[in-house]
Design a protein around this motif. Structure first.
Motif: not given
Length: 122
Positions: A88-109
């Motif tokens: 149920n965690a936010p969906e991960f796409h390597r090409d988009i999210h690996l180094d994307h700070p916004g995704y890291h913030d969303e995942l951390a939340a």
């Protein structure tokens, strides 16, 4: 709080000398796949797990703070979340999210959320 999510626990057994690529990953209720990639970068440590057929060949990014224990002898990493919680965690796409700070913030939340993880926030 960020360090708790993106840093390994002192008790996890993580050692810079060990490359966990290929280690099996175990949720509290069973296997979720194998480590495909990892980062030990301070304040941004994580593992990327190839889930294989479990969730149709997708990958998931797990912050290092979810790792409860690493067993080098068994080549297994244990995380303190259930399969459902990880799925149920936010969906991960390597090409988009690996180094994307916004995704890291969303995942951390998400991983900090006590509701999302049975009342056990990081």
């Amino acid at each position: 709080m960020t360090d708790q999510v993106w840093g390994y626990r002192e008790t996890s057994g993580r050692s810079q000398d060990i490359d966990p690529t290929g280690f099996k990953v175990e949720a509290v209720d069973g296997s979720i796949g194998k480590v495909d990639k990892h980062s030990d970068e301070a304040g941004s440590a994580y593992i990327v797990v190839d889930t294989g057929p479990w969730i149709f060949g997708k990958e998931v990014l797990l912050p290092a703070g979810t790792v409860s224990r690493i067993d080098v002898g068994e080549e297994k990493i244990y995380v303190d979340r259930t399969k459902e919680q990880i799925k149920n965690a936010p969906e991960f796409h390597r090409d988009i999210h690996l180094d994307h700070p916004g995704y890291h913030d969303e995942l951390a939340a998400y991983y900090r959320s006590g509701d999302a993880f049975g009342g056990r926030p990081l």
